[in-house]
Design an enzyme around this catalytic site. Structure first.
Site, short mmCIF file in Angstrom:
data_model
loop_
_atom_site.label_atom_id
_atom_site.label_comp_id
_atom_site.label_asym_id
_atom_site.label_seq_id
_atom_site.Cartn_x
_atom_site.Cartn_y
_atom_site.Cartn_z
N TYR A 108 -1.88 -0.30 10.28
CA TYR A 108 -1.98 -0.93 8.96
C TYR A 108 -0.82 -0.50 8.08
O TYR A 108 -0.18 -1.32 7.40
CB TYR A 108 -3.31 -0.54 8.31
CG TYR A 108 -3.45 -0.92 6.86
CD1 TYR A 108 -3.84 -2.20 6.49
CD2 TYR A 108 -3.21 0.02 5.85
CE1 TYR A 108 -3.99 -2.54 5.15
CE2 TYR A 108 -3.35 -0.31 4.51
CZ TYR A 108 -3.74 -1.60 4.16
OH TYR A 108 -3.88 -1.94 2.85
N SER B 94 0.84 -1.19 0.00
CA SER B 94 0.00 0.00 0.00
C SER B 94 0.88 1.24 0.00
O SER B 94 1.97 1.23 0.58
CB SER B 94 -0.90 0.02 1.24
OG SER B 94 -1.57 1.25 1.36
#
Length: 246
Positions: A155, A141
């Site tokens: 995250y 990501s």
């Protein structure tokens, strides 16, 4: 030549489902791992079969070693030796400041996003090394470098771990004929945002993205497919950012 056999974890929805359909169109047979939504998994499997590929949907929690082994065992038993892995299954937990994250959410995010990737990559590496060839794509990501303050720092940290895994494994597994790369999406229109508690997040993020819009799952799937293809035969240890300029 035999068709490539690719395992896609988290393959029932979003980026994973788009990757399955794209890879099927490019000649892969698919093993679709999913953890909960059997109906979504079967819908994706049907789309894969409609594209002319074989597909096996396997319910598996990638943070559990026995489930990972069953996923790869079923792949080999039903379709043949695994040639590719898309490490995609991931969770975020609710959007919140880091100080407010529940311990159980921290643990689950780490278990799936880090431990699950490690288990799947290890099993894939063992199987592929025995054949002297293979390719792994870890879905990371843009959060890994942006940090995602006020949303999901935990995250983002797991995705930084994903990038380290990609670079290290590429160097270790290159001599075995195995390529390892990553794809780092930015904000993409999937149902993940609703699960995090903010279904309008992609639209709100558009103003911060140089291209002026969120990405689509198919755009990420295209990058994954290229990294698994012969066209990327000299590409390893790369984290390809597909984030609209963020």
């Amino acid at each position: 030549m035999s068709r490539p056999v690719t395992v896609v974890t988290g393959g029932s929805r979003g980026i994973g489902a788009a990757a399955c359909v794209r890879l099927a169109a490019e000649g892969h047979d698919l093993v679709l791992g999913y953890v909960r939504d059997a109906a979504a998994a079967e819908a994706t499997a049907a789309a894969v079969r409609a594209a002319g590929a074989r597909c096996v949907a396997v319910r598996a929690d990638t943070s559990e070693e026995k489930d990972v082994d069953r996923l790869f065992d079923m792949a080999a038993g039903e379709l043949g030796p695994v040639t590719g892995l898309v490490n995609n299954a991931g969770v975020t937990g609710p959007l919140t400041r880091f100080v407010d994250v529940r311990t159980e959410d921290l643990r689950r995010v780490l278990d799936v996003n880090v431990f699950g990737y490690l288990l799947c990559a290890r099993r894939a590496a063992r199987d592929m090394a025995a054949r002297g060839a293979g390719a792994i794509v870890n879905v990371s990501s843009a959060a890994a470098t942006l940090g995602s303050p006020g949303e999901y720092v935990h995250y983002a940290a797991t995705k930084a771990a994903t990038d380290a895994l990609t670079v290290g494994l590429a160097k270790e597994l290159g001599p075995d004929g195995i390529r390892v790369n990553g794809v780092a999406p930015g904000v993409v229109e999937t149902d993940m945002h609703a699960a995090m508690g903010d279904p309008d997040r992609p639209a709100k993020a558009a103003a911060t993205i140089p291209l002026g819009r969120p990405g689509q799952p198919g755009e990420i799937a295209a990058a994954i497919a290229w990294l698994l293809s012969p066209d990327a035969s000299y590409t390893t240890g790369t984290v390809l950012r597909v984030a609209g300029g963020r």
